[in-house]
Design a protein around this motif. Structure first.
Motif, mmCIF file in Angstrom:
data_model
loop_
_atom_site.group_PDB
_atom_site.id
_atom_site.type_symbol
_atom_site.label_atom_id
_atom_site.label_comp_id
_atom_site.label_asym_id
_atom_site.label_seq_id
_atom_site.Cartn_x
_atom_site.Cartn_y
_atom_site.Cartn_z
ATOM 1 N N TRP A 108 183.270 89.962 55.716
ATOM 2 C CA TRP A 108 183.466 88.526 55.544
ATOM 3 C C TRP A 108 184.564 88.187 54.550
ATOM 4 C CZ3 TRP A 108 182.919 86.013 50.961
ATOM 5 C CH2 TRP A 108 182.063 86.545 50.001
ATOM 6 N N LYS A 109 184.815 89.039 53.562
ATOM 7 C CA LYS A 109 185.885 88.715 52.600
ATOM 8 C C LYS A 109 187.273 88.734 53.246
ATOM 9 C CE LYS A 109 183.553 89.809 48.293
ATOM 10 N NZ LYS A 109 183.559 90.662 47.095
ATOM 11 N N PRO A 110 187.636 89.780 54.000
ATOM 12 C CA PRO A 110 188.940 89.723 54.680
ATOM 13 C C PRO A 110 189.016 88.607 55.715
ATOM 14 C CG PRO A 110 188.126 91.974 54.629
ATOM 15 C CD PRO A 110 187.025 91.109 54.136
ATOM 16 N N ALA A 111 187.892 88.340 56.403
ATOM 17 C CA ALA A 111 187.892 87.256 57.389
ATOM 18 C C ALA A 111 188.111 85.913 56.706
ATOM 19 C CB ALA A 111 186.591 87.250 58.177
ATOM 20 N N LEU A 112 187.464 85.708 55.575
ATOM 21 C CA LEU A 112 187.650 84.459 54.823
ATOM 22 C C LEU A 112 189.085 84.346 54.322
ATOM 23 C CD1 LEU A 112 186.436 81.906 53.542
ATOM 24 C CD2 LEU A 112 185.865 83.317 51.544
ATOM 25 N N PHE A 113 189.634 85.444 53.810
ATOM 26 C CA PHE A 113 191.011 85.429 53.342
ATOM 27 C C PHE A 113 191.970 85.046 54.467
ATOM 28 C CE2 PHE A 113 195.035 87.770 53.172
ATOM 29 C CZ PHE A 113 195.612 87.149 52.082
ATOM 30 N N LEU A 114 191.817 85.683 55.645
ATOM 31 C CA LEU A 114 192.698 85.372 56.775
ATOM 32 C C LEU A 114 192.537 83.929 57.228
ATOM 33 C CD1 LEU A 114 192.389 88.648 58.851
ATOM 34 C CD2 LEU A 114 194.375 87.847 57.585
ATOM 35 N N PHE A 115 191.303 83.427 57.234
ATOM 36 C CA PHE A 115 191.081 82.040 57.622
ATOM 37 C C PHE A 115 191.759 81.090 56.646
ATOM 38 C CE2 PHE A 115 188.619 78.138 57.088
ATOM 39 C CZ PHE A 115 188.769 77.596 58.358
ATOM 40 N N LEU A 116 191.573 81.317 55.348
ATOM 41 C CA LEU A 116 192.190 80.435 54.345
ATOM 42 C C LEU A 116 193.705 80.551 54.366
ATOM 43 C CD1 LEU A 116 189.710 80.938 51.388
ATOM 44 C CD2 LEU A 116 189.918 78.939 52.889
ATOM 45 N N TRP A 117 194.217 81.749 54.548
ATOM 46 C CA TRP A 117 195.651 81.961 54.582
ATOM 47 C C TRP A 117 196.278 81.223 55.768
ATOM 48 C CZ3 TRP A 117 198.072 86.642 57.210
ATOM 49 C CH2 TRP A 117 199.451 86.640 57.039
ATOM 50 N N GLN A 118 195.653 81.307 56.939
ATOM 51 C CA GLN A 118 196.218 80.687 58.120
ATOM 52 C C GLN A 118 195.956 79.188 58.188
ATOM 53 O OE1 GLN A 118 198.232 82.123 60.478
ATOM 54 N NE2 GLN A 118 198.269 83.764 58.976
ATOM 55 N N SER A 119 194.984 78.694 57.413
ATOM 56 C CA SER A 119 194.673 77.265 57.475
ATOM 57 C C SER A 119 195.466 76.443 56.461
ATOM 58 C CB SER A 119 193.185 77.035 57.270
ATOM 59 O OG SER A 119 192.800 77.435 55.966
ATOM 60 N N THR A 120 196.204 77.095 55.589
ATOM 61 C CA THR A 120 197.002 76.363 54.611
ATOM 62 C C THR A 120 198.370 76.045 55.201
ATOM 63 O OG1 THR A 120 197.728 78.452 53.638
ATOM 64 C CG2 THR A 120 195.821 77.376 52.633
ATOM 65 N N PRO A 121 198.960 74.943 54.753
ATOM 66 C CA PRO A 121 200.289 74.599 55.275
ATOM 67 C C PRO A 121 201.352 75.591 54.774
ATOM 68 C CG PRO A 121 199.557 72.993 53.646
ATOM 69 C CD PRO A 121 198.444 73.953 53.846
ATOM 70 N N THR A 122 202.386 75.753 55.573
ATOM 71 C CA THR A 122 203.482 76.636 55.201
ATOM 72 C C THR A 122 204.764 75.850 55.038
ATOM 73 O OG1 THR A 122 204.115 77.065 57.472
ATOM 74 C CG2 THR A 122 202.453 78.522 56.521
ATOM 75 N N GLY A 123 205.767 76.480 54.503
ATOM 76 C CA GLY A 123 207.052 75.819 54.341
ATOM 77 C C GLY A 123 207.827 75.699 55.625
ATOM 78 N N GLU A 124 207.379 76.376 56.674
ATOM 79 C CA GLU A 124 208.084 76.343 57.950
ATOM 80 C C GLU A 124 207.764 75.107 58.764
ATOM 81 O OE1 GLU A 124 207.148 79.980 59.867
ATOM 82 O OE2 GLU A 124 208.061 81.185 58.321
ATOM 83 N N GLY A 125 206.773 74.370 58.334
ATOM 84 C CA GLY A 125 206.454 73.116 59.021
ATOM 85 C C GLY A 125 205.345 73.276 59.966
#
Length: 79
Positions: A62-79
């Motif tokens: 669950w820790k890597p899954a949570l990390f990937l979810f939070l990482w992909q759900s945050t906005p990026t500079g690419e728009g």
């Protein structure tokens, strides 16, 4: 970029090789049908759900899954 080194057609060929290999190997697998009427072949759904939940509760999952979810759900500079 890889497209600066090879042509799009060559790159497409490279990316098509792995799925073709998987499909070719899948054809070679000899599977035998099971008799669903036998007691040892019955699907125990509650036991499977319990096993899945037990696996998801382990921190190694669950820790890597949570990390990937939070990482992909945050906005990026690419728009």
């Amino acid at each position: 970029s890889l497209l600066e080194v090879v042509s799009p057609r060559t790159l497409f060929g490279y990316t098509a090789v792995l799925p073709l290999l998987v499909a070719a190997i899948a054809i070679l697998i000899d599977e035998q049908p099971i008799d669903a009427s036998l007691p040892e072949n019955k699907i125990d759904i509650p036991k499977q759900v319990e096993s899945l939940w037990g696996a998801l509760k382990t921190p190694a999952v669950w820790k890597p899954a949570l990390f990937l979810f939070l990482w992909q759900s945050t906005p990026t500079g690419e728009g």
